[in-house]
Design a protein around this motif. Structure first.
Motif, PDB file in Angstrom:
ATOM      1  N   SER A  72       0.824  -1.200   0.000  1.00 43.90           N
ATOM      2  CA  SER A  72       0.000   0.000   0.000  1.00 43.90           C
ATOM      3  C   SER A  72       0.859   1.252   0.000  1.00 43.90           C
ATOM      4  O   SER A  72       0.528   2.248  -0.662  1.00 43.90           O
ATOM      5  CB  SER A  72      -0.924  -0.006   1.227  1.00 43.90           C
ATOM      6  OG  SER A  72      -1.763  -1.145   1.228  1.00 43.90           O
ATOM      7  N   ARG A  89      -7.969   7.582  -0.116  1.00 49.82           N
ATOM      8  CA  ARG A  89      -9.364   7.200  -0.335  1.00 49.82           C
ATOM      9  C   ARG A  89      -9.480   6.232  -1.522  1.00 49.82           C
ATOM     10  O   ARG A  89     -10.263   5.273  -1.481  1.00 49.82           O
ATOM     11  CB  ARG A  89     -10.216   8.455  -0.572  1.00 49.82           C
ATOM     12  CG  ARG A  89     -11.685   8.177  -0.832  1.00 49.82           C
ATOM     13  CD  ARG A  89     -12.322   7.420   0.323  1.00 49.82           C
ATOM     14  NE  ARG A  89     -12.274   8.184   1.548  1.00 49.82           N
ATOM     15  CZ  ARG A  89     -13.198   9.083   1.895  1.00 49.82           C
ATOM     16  NH1 ARG A  89     -14.234   9.310   1.101  1.00 49.82           N
ATOM     17  NH2 ARG A  89     -13.106   9.736   3.037  1.00 49.82           N
ATOM     18  N   THR A 106      -8.360   2.754  -0.240  1.00 50.08           N
ATOM     19  CA  THR A 106      -9.253   2.038   0.675  1.00 50.08           C
ATOM     20  C   THR A 106     -10.593   1.686   0.045  1.00 50.08           C
ATOM     21  O   THR A 106     -11.211   0.676   0.425  1.00 50.08           O
ATOM     22  CB  THR A 106      -9.499   2.881   1.942  1.00 50.08           C
ATOM     23  OG1 THR A 106     -10.003   4.172   1.573  1.00 50.08           O
ATOM     24  CG2 THR A 106      -8.203   3.055   2.723  1.00 50.08           C
ATOM     25  N   THR A 107     -11.068   2.490  -0.897  1.00 53.14           N
ATOM     26  CA  THR A 107     -12.401   2.248  -1.459  1.00 53.14           C
ATOM     27  C   THR A 107     -12.391   1.495  -2.783  1.00 53.14           C
ATOM     28  O   THR A 107     -13.381   0.835  -3.126  1.00 53.14           O
ATOM     29  CB  THR A 107     -13.141   3.579  -1.661  1.00 53.14           C
ATOM     30  OG1 THR A 107     -12.380   4.409  -2.553  1.00 53.14           O
ATOM     31  CG2 THR A 107     -13.346   4.295  -0.343  1.00 53.14           C
TER      32      THR A 107
END
Length: 265
Positions: free
Chosen positions: A86, A173, A176-177
């Protein structure tokens, strides 16, 4: 119709696997009676007899410790791999460093690093899991999971990422989404390979020493006593554990990421 076919395919695959296993055992049995009769290769019956004589409690005692070491190392290695993957997406400038660390962890032979880790970590407490075995299990998982996670994160749909960006979402964002969800099939596929590797890493860590129970301890004692039947029984037990771990993540992929199987008309 689309819900029936996958079930039929699973049954067909299971039938093929069972048939292959039966053929393999038959060839093993036939070989011990003919061309392999002069070698130290026990028959299937002798291996099963040894396992029955040892009993379930014997295998549960030793396999449970190795499984605990493998599971903890698997969790550590997977967490580190997903977090660092990540970071690669959030801070691309760090990608060369992180990927180089992953490659180094893969290239270092576990047999060579195990004594070094044992010196650093030391003997486990009485009845506790081996820190060396746990560390080697984590190392066995790390590279495969990093590669699978990075590839999965990068496979995210560009249009979905643009939608998040239009509504004011930044890289975090988007990660994570959209990207983590998109990466799930690749992550689970990597874990399917990493889980058996973690079990092997734990066994190699136990070979260094300091353990009071574990698969490696049983194998070492069987080797010293030239107990071929027990060694084969334990080895087959290890193969079963690795196969179950592999199948579990395959099933998990079907449940958690059904879309990755594609549409069946």
């Amino acid at each position: 119709m689309s819900g029936v076919l996958p079930g039929r395919e699973a049954l067909r695959s299971l039938g093929t696997s069972l048939a292959g296993l039966v053929v393999l055992v038959a060839l093993w049995w036939l070989g011990t009676l003919t061309v392999l009769s002069g070698l130290r290769i026990p028959s299937p019956g002798a291996v099963v007899g040894s396992a029955v004589d040892d009993g379930w409690s014997f295998y549960a005692l030793h396999f449970s410790m190795t499984l605990q070491e493998a599971a903890v190392g698997f969790a550590y290695g997977t967490l580190a791999a997903v977090v660092l993957s990540s970071v690669v997406l959030l801070l691309p400038v760090l990608e060369p460093v992180i990927m180089q660390v992953a490659v180094i962890s893969y290239c270092i032979p576990l047999v060579a690093i195990a004594p070094v880790l044992f010196i650093v970590i030391g003997n486990p407490d009485e009845g506790a899991r081996s820190g060396t075995a746990t560390a080697l299990a984590a190392m066995s998982v790390f590279f495969t999971t990093v590669v699978g996670t990075v590839l999965g994160l990068r496979s995210a749909d560009r249009a979905s990422l643009d939608v998040v960006s239009v509504y004011g979402g930044g890289r975090l964002r988007q990660l994570t989404t959209v990207q983590l969800v998109s990466a799930l099939p690749s992550i689970i596929a990597a874990l399917r390979i990493a889980a058996p590797a973690a079990f092997l890493g734990a066994i190699l860590g136990e070979y260094v020493g300091g353990v009071e129970r574990g698969v490696a301890l049983v194998l070492k004692i069987a080797q010293q006593n030239v107990d071929v039947e027990r060694a084969w029984a334990v080895g087959i037990g290890c193969a079963i554990v690795a196969g179950v771990a592999f199948a579990f993540f395959g099933l998990l992929a079907r449940v958690v990421t059904p879309w990755s199987r594609g549409a069946v008309s």
